[in-house]
Design an enzyme around this catalytic site. Sequence first.
Site, PDB file in Angstrom:
ATOM      1  N   LYS A 293      13.286  11.138   0.480  1.00  0.00           N
ATOM      2  CA  LYS A 293      13.703  11.878   1.675  1.00  0.00           C
ATOM      3  C   LYS A 293      14.703  11.064   2.493  1.00  0.00           C
TER       4      LYS A 293
ATOM      5  N   GLY B  22      15.313  17.925 -17.007  1.00  0.00           N
ATOM      6  CA  GLY B  22      14.219  18.509 -16.235  1.00  0.00           C
ATOM      7  C   GLY B  22      14.736  19.048 -14.911  1.00  0.00           C
TER       8      GLY B  22
ATOM      9  N   HIS C 295      12.783  32.948  20.596  1.00  0.00           N
ATOM     10  CA  HIS C 295      14.149  33.344  20.239  1.00  0.00           C
ATOM     11  C   HIS C 295      15.130  32.389  20.915  1.00  0.00           C
TER      12      HIS C 295
ATOM     13  N   ILE D  29      11.785  17.058  -8.924  1.00  0.00           N
ATOM     14  CA  ILE D  29      12.517  15.788  -8.885  1.00  0.00           C
ATOM     15  C   ILE D  29      13.962  16.002  -9.321  1.00  0.00           C
TER      16      ILE D  29
ATOM     17  N   THR E 249       2.734   5.893  -5.020  1.00  0.00           N
ATOM     18  CA  THR E 249       4.006   6.479  -5.440  1.00  0.00           C
ATOM     19  C   THR E 249       4.751   7.045  -4.241  1.00  0.00           C
ATOM     20  N   CYS E 250       4.024   7.799  -3.431  1.00  0.00           N
ATOM     21  CA  CYS E 250       4.663   8.561  -2.358  1.00  0.00           C
ATOM     22  C   CYS E 250       5.461   7.666  -1.404  1.00  0.00           C
TER      23      CYS E 250
ATOM     24  N   GLU F 286      15.929  17.665  -6.484  1.00  0.00           N
ATOM     25  CA  GLU F 286      16.161  16.799  -5.311  1.00  0.00           C
ATOM     26  C   GLU F 286      17.161  15.675  -5.650  1.00  0.00           C
TER      27      GLU F 286
ATOM     28  N   LEU G   7       0.850  -1.198   0.000  1.00  0.00           N
ATOM     29  CA  LEU G   7       0.000   0.000   0.000  1.00  0.00           C
ATOM     30  C   LEU G   7       0.887   1.249   0.000  1.00  0.00           C
TER      31      LEU G   7
ATOM     32  N   ASP H 128      -3.286  13.031  -7.833  1.00  0.00           N
ATOM     33  CA  ASP H 128      -2.536  13.296  -9.070  1.00  0.00           C
ATOM     34  C   ASP H 128      -3.355  13.063 -10.338  1.00  0.00           C
TER      35      ASP H 128
HETATM   36  P1  FAD Z   1      -0.263   7.676  -6.082  1.00  0.00           P
HETATM   37  O1  FAD Z   1       0.564   7.880  -4.880  1.00  0.00           O
HETATM   38  O2  FAD Z   1       0.399   7.630  -7.401  1.00  0.00           O
HETATM   39  O3  FAD Z   1      -1.068   6.321  -5.825  1.00  0.00           O
HETATM   40  C1  FAD Z   1      -1.902   5.764  -6.774  1.00  0.00           C
HETATM   41  C2  FAD Z   1      -2.083   4.294  -6.456  1.00  0.00           C
HETATM   42  O4  FAD Z   1      -3.104   3.769  -7.284  1.00  0.00           O
HETATM   43  C3  FAD Z   1      -0.834   3.458  -6.758  1.00  0.00           C
HETATM   44  O5  FAD Z   1      -0.504   2.676  -5.645  1.00  0.00           O
HETATM   45  C4  FAD Z   1      -1.256   2.587  -7.940  1.00  0.00           C
HETATM   46  O6  FAD Z   1      -0.627   1.325  -7.950  1.00  0.00           O
HETATM   47  C5  FAD Z   1      -2.735   2.472  -7.702  1.00  0.00           C
HETATM   48  N1  FAD Z   1      -3.521   2.177  -8.908  1.00  0.00           N
HETATM   49  C6  FAD Z   1      -3.482   2.806 -10.101  1.00  0.00           C
HETATM   50  N2  FAD Z   1      -4.383   2.275 -10.948  1.00  0.00           N
HETATM   51  C7  FAD Z   1      -4.993   1.270 -10.262  1.00  0.00           C
HETATM   52  C8  FAD Z   1      -6.024   0.362 -10.596  1.00  0.00           C
HETATM   53  N3  FAD Z   1      -6.642   0.397 -11.775  1.00  0.00           N
HETATM   54  N4  FAD Z   1      -6.400  -0.552  -9.667  1.00  0.00           N
HETATM   55  C9  FAD Z   1      -5.797  -0.591  -8.449  1.00  0.00           C
HETATM   56  N5  FAD Z   1      -4.841   0.280  -8.080  1.00  0.00           N
HETATM   57  C10 FAD Z   1      -4.452   1.196  -8.972  1.00  0.00           C
HETATM   58  N6  FAD Z   1       4.910  14.822  -2.979  1.00  0.00           N
HETATM   59  C11 FAD Z   1       5.011  15.516  -1.830  1.00  0.00           C
HETATM   60  O7  FAD Z   1       4.027  16.122  -1.400  1.00  0.00           O
HETATM   61  N7  FAD Z   1       6.187  15.558  -1.138  1.00  0.00           N
HETATM   62  C12 FAD Z   1       7.295  14.928  -1.572  1.00  0.00           C
HETATM   63  O8  FAD Z   1       8.338  14.983  -0.914  1.00  0.00           O
HETATM   64  C13 FAD Z   1       7.231  14.211  -2.777  1.00  0.00           C
HETATM   65  N8  FAD Z   1       8.312  13.572  -3.257  1.00  0.00           N
HETATM   66  C14 FAD Z   1       8.220  12.854  -4.407  1.00  0.00           C
HETATM   67  C15 FAD Z   1       9.354  12.234  -4.892  1.00  0.00           C
HETATM   68  C16 FAD Z   1       9.301  11.509  -6.060  1.00  0.00           C
HETATM   69  C17 FAD Z   1      10.539  10.839  -6.577  1.00  0.00           C
HETATM   70  C18 FAD Z   1       8.067  11.380  -6.762  1.00  0.00           C
HETATM   71  C19 FAD Z   1       7.985  10.567  -8.007  1.00  0.00           C
HETATM   72  C20 FAD Z   1       6.925  12.020  -6.291  1.00  0.00           C
HETATM   73  C21 FAD Z   1       7.001  12.768  -5.120  1.00  0.00           C
HETATM   74  N9  FAD Z   1       5.891  13.452  -4.620  1.00  0.00           N
HETATM   75  C22 FAD Z   1       5.986  14.176  -3.465  1.00  0.00           C
HETATM   76  C23 FAD Z   1       4.597  13.414  -5.307  1.00  0.00           C
HETATM   77  C24 FAD Z   1       3.658  12.396  -4.636  1.00  0.00           C
HETATM   78  O9  FAD Z   1       4.278  11.131  -4.630  1.00  0.00           O
HETATM   79  C25 FAD Z   1       2.337  12.314  -5.384  1.00  0.00           C
HETATM   80  O10 FAD Z   1       1.786  13.603  -5.528  1.00  0.00           O
HETATM   81  C26 FAD Z   1       1.359  11.455  -4.606  1.00  0.00           C
HETATM   82  O11 FAD Z   1       1.856  10.141  -4.440  1.00  0.00           O
HETATM   83  C27 FAD Z   1       0.002  11.391  -5.306  1.00  0.00           C
HETATM   84  O12 FAD Z   1      -0.856  10.612  -4.558  1.00  0.00           O
HETATM   85  P2  FAD Z   1      -2.076   9.821  -5.221  1.00  0.00           P
HETATM   86  O13 FAD Z   1      -2.745   9.118  -4.086  1.00  0.00           O
HETATM   87  O14 FAD Z   1      -2.868  10.730  -6.054  1.00  0.00           O
HETATM   88  O15 FAD Z   1      -1.418   8.772  -6.219  1.00  0.00           O
HETATM   89  P1  NAD Z   2       8.126  19.268 -12.560  1.00  0.00           P
HETATM   90  O1  NAD Z   2       6.922  19.687 -13.295  1.00  0.00           O
HETATM   91  O2  NAD Z   2       8.381  19.805 -11.200  1.00  0.00           O
HETATM   92  O3  NAD Z   2       9.431  19.585 -13.411  1.00  0.00           O
HETATM   93  C1  NAD Z   2       9.611  19.160 -14.726  1.00  0.00           C
HETATM   94  C2  NAD Z   2      10.647  20.049 -15.371  1.00  0.00           C
HETATM   95  O4  NAD Z   2      11.041  19.504 -16.613  1.00  0.00           O
HETATM   96  C3  NAD Z   2      10.119  21.460 -15.635  1.00  0.00           C
HETATM   97  O5  NAD Z   2      11.029  22.372 -15.084  1.00  0.00           O
HETATM   98  C4  NAD Z   2      10.061  21.523 -17.159  1.00  0.00           C
HETATM   99  O6  NAD Z   2      10.273  22.825 -17.655  1.00  0.00           O
HETATM  100  C5  NAD Z   2      11.180  20.562 -17.543  1.00  0.00           C
HETATM  101  N1  NAD Z   2      11.080  20.000 -18.891  1.00  0.00           N
HETATM  102  C6  NAD Z   2       9.967  19.556 -19.522  1.00  0.00           C
HETATM  103  N2  NAD Z   2      10.295  19.098 -20.754  1.00  0.00           N
HETATM  104  C7  NAD Z   2      11.644  19.239 -20.902  1.00  0.00           C
HETATM  105  C8  NAD Z   2      12.578  18.937 -21.937  1.00  0.00           C
HETATM  106  N3  NAD Z   2      12.182  18.401 -23.067  1.00  0.00           N
HETATM  107  N4  NAD Z   2      13.890  19.216 -21.731  1.00  0.00           N
HETATM  108  C9  NAD Z   2      14.290  19.780 -20.569  1.00  0.00           C
HETATM  109  N5  NAD Z   2      13.441  20.092 -19.558  1.00  0.00           N
HETATM  110  C10 NAD Z   2      12.142  19.814 -19.709  1.00  0.00           C
HETATM  111  O7  NAD Z   2       8.069  17.662 -12.541  1.00  0.00           O
HETATM  112  P2  NAD Z   2       9.008  16.602 -11.834  1.00  0.00           P
HETATM  113  O8  NAD Z   2      10.216  17.248 -11.271  1.00  0.00           O
HETATM  114  O9  NAD Z   2       9.152  15.492 -12.794  1.00  0.00           O
HETATM  115  O10 NAD Z   2       8.093  16.126 -10.639  1.00  0.00           O
HETATM  116  C11 NAD Z   2       6.822  15.500 -10.898  1.00  0.00           C
HETATM  117  C12 NAD Z   2       5.848  15.825  -9.810  1.00  0.00           C
HETATM  118  O11 NAD Z   2       6.225  15.211  -8.591  1.00  0.00           O
HETATM  119  C13 NAD Z   2       5.747  17.305  -9.583  1.00  0.00           C
HETATM  120  O12 NAD Z   2       4.410  17.694  -9.710  1.00  0.00           O
HETATM  121  C14 NAD Z   2       6.222  17.505  -8.202  1.00  0.00           C
HETATM  122  O13 NAD Z   2       5.450  18.440  -7.484  1.00  0.00           O
HETATM  123  C15 NAD Z   2       6.104  16.137  -7.537  1.00  0.00           C
HETATM  124  N6  NAD Z   2       7.236  16.009  -6.608  1.00  0.00           N
HETATM  125  C16 NAD Z   2       7.176  16.722  -5.446  1.00  0.00           C
HETATM  126  C17 NAD Z   2       8.234  16.693  -4.584  1.00  0.00           C
HETATM  127  C18 NAD Z   2       8.151  17.475  -3.313  1.00  0.00           C
HETATM  128  O14 NAD Z   2       7.060  17.879  -2.944  1.00  0.00           O
HETATM  129  N7  NAD Z   2       9.249  17.724  -2.627  1.00  0.00           N
HETATM  130  C19 NAD Z   2       9.369  15.964  -4.882  1.00  0.00           C
HETATM  131  C20 NAD Z   2       9.424  15.273  -6.080  1.00  0.00           C
HETATM  132  C21 NAD Z   2       8.322  15.304  -6.932  1.00  0.00           C
END
Ligand code: FAD
Ligand code: NAD
Length: 465
Positions: free
Chosen positions: A51, A177, A443, A181, A41-42, A184, A38, A311
């Site tokens: 993290k 990009g 402070h 991501i 993505t997160c 980080e 469970l 998402d």
């Molecule tokens: P998800 O977390 O994507 O979960 C969707 C779930 O649905 C998955 O488990 C999938 O397997 C399941 N699913 C899909 N289709 C089906 C189906 N048909 N049947 C059954 N199950 C299904 N956000 C932050 O706020 N802070 C962060 O620090 C942060 N860091 C991140 C770092 C990375 C590397 C990445 C990639 C993302 C990060 N994010 C962060 C973004 C965050 O992970 C997402 O915004 C968040 O997980 C979205 O939650 P969600 O519940 O919408 O979808």
């Molecule tokens: P993003 O939208 O933050 O960044 C994508 C970047 O790629 C943009 O700056 C865009 O201009 C660039 N880009 C697009 N096409 C390109 C190309 N052809 N060549 C070069 N650059 C290009 O998306 P991300 O970094 O992939 O993250 C995905 C999602 O995950 C975001 O919505 C983000 O909020 C979430 N996330 C959040 C955290 C956090 O909250 N700390 C950490 C990781 C991811």
Amino acid sequence: MQRYDLVVIGSGPGGYVAAIRAAQLGLSVALVERYPTLGGTCLNVGCIPSKALLDSSEHYYNAQKHFADHGILVEKMALNWEKMMARKAQVVKQTVGGLEYLMKKNKIEVFHGHGRFVSANEVAVDGGPTLYGKAIVIATGSKPADLPHILIDKRRIITSTEALSLGEIPKRLVIIGGGVIGVEMASIYGRLGTELTVIEYMDRLLPGMDADAAEETRRLLSGDYGAKILLGYTAQRAEVGEGGVRIVAEPRKGGEPVIVEADYALVAVGRRPYTQGLELEKAGLSTDERGRIPVNAHLQTAVPHIYAIGDVIHGPMLAHKASEDGVFVAEQLAGRRPHLDYLQVPSVVYIWPEVAGVGYTEDMLEKEGRAYRVGKFPYRASGRARAAHESRGFVKVIADAKTDLLLGMHIVGPRAADLIGIGVAGLAYGASAEDIFRLPLAHPTFSEALKEAALAASEGASIHL
Ligand code: FAD
Ligand code: NAD
């Protein structure tokens, strides 16, 4: 057929939080997840593992670069990558395991298997039963976006998922990009000694966040880790060879292409909503031109008893936003009247010092033509920051020019991720900049800089500047 008040598809921070909140409020709930664990993505391949590695790499970097400033001499230092990765895996395992406990505690029935619509009230689980939901929440999240001419082979051309599980520390990494991501991941590997190139399409990093914070981030990545940052470039082509990859990056506005060679290329150009195999049409639903499920202000889809959150819909792709959506829907189903405002959802980039923002940016206000005042306070003027040897960064407070209403807060600095909570509270409760100045904050703390910036926004002056 098994019947429930609510069937949730997807167990990420959107889906599992919706399920818990609905169960707490007395609904019978089923949760469907296609993966064996469970948390979505997160918890599995996003927030939590990234993290964990950010924290580990920061310890390593500080031990190498900053301990000596405090009079701590480390003579023999070594890095054990396997151990670092094993700790990350353990953190994920514990966090994901905690969710199983929460599901049991709240009497939520969990079904593992791909869920798909059979009708507007029925969800079939592959290898399992068909579930009937009076209401259904789609919380299927997102997947990494790709580029038309660059094939992600998951070996040399990778996404964040592979980047969090590499078998070695790359000597050279090219990141396509410069968003959240990209930045980080650059921090993780930059701290571990990887030679970095970041290719960003826009003329700045972190589009959408405060422009000064983005510039500070650029300085930080290039200053601390020697990252080469190509702004205004787009990755056009990739060639994968034995043990490496070559990326051809072209300037957006014309000019000579640049060739970057690296061990791996990380594609981090955003994420796209995931609805594959959900058979939305059987429920009478479809997606928009960006693959998102359209919803109204109540997060109802075109079929009123089917909701979509996280998402897979519009709004910031953030875990806490997905969870807010989940609570919002569950509470409505239980007859409550919650509210939701994405402008109050903070964004954080977990580099060091951290970057965080909430509310309006100056760019947004300029586009709207709204008059505003800005107050900025640098951390070099903070006693707490000097004591911690952490004097980089600033706090920026943005207030309405006429009414002093707090419109936005942007921080680059130590613990910004936590401090931004004060900005969130200020926005949620309709505070003025003066209200933030009048908070009696302790402070010496990093939070005092918020008061100073707020006074600067309100009256054009700070106490310690
Ligand atoms: P998800 O977390 O994507 O979960 C969707 C779930 O649905 C998955 O488990 C999938 O397997 C399941 N699913 C899909 N289709 C089906 C189906 N048909 N049947 C059954 N199950 C299904 N956000 C932050 O706020 N802070 C962060 O620090 C942060 N860091 C991140 C770092 C990375 C590397 C990445 C990639 C993302 C990060 N994010 C962060 C973004 C965050 O992970 C997402 O915004 C968040 O997980 C979205 O939650 P969600 O519940 O919408 O979808
Ligand atoms: P993003 O939208 O933050 O960044 C994508 C970047 O790629 C943009 O700056 C865009 O201009 C660039 N880009 C697009 N096409 C390109 C190309 N052809 N060549 C070069 N650059 C290009 O998306 P991300 O970094 O992939 O993250 C995905 C999602 O995950 C975001 O919505 C983000 O909020 C979430 N996330 C959040 C955290 C956090 O909250 N700390 C950490 C990781 C991811």
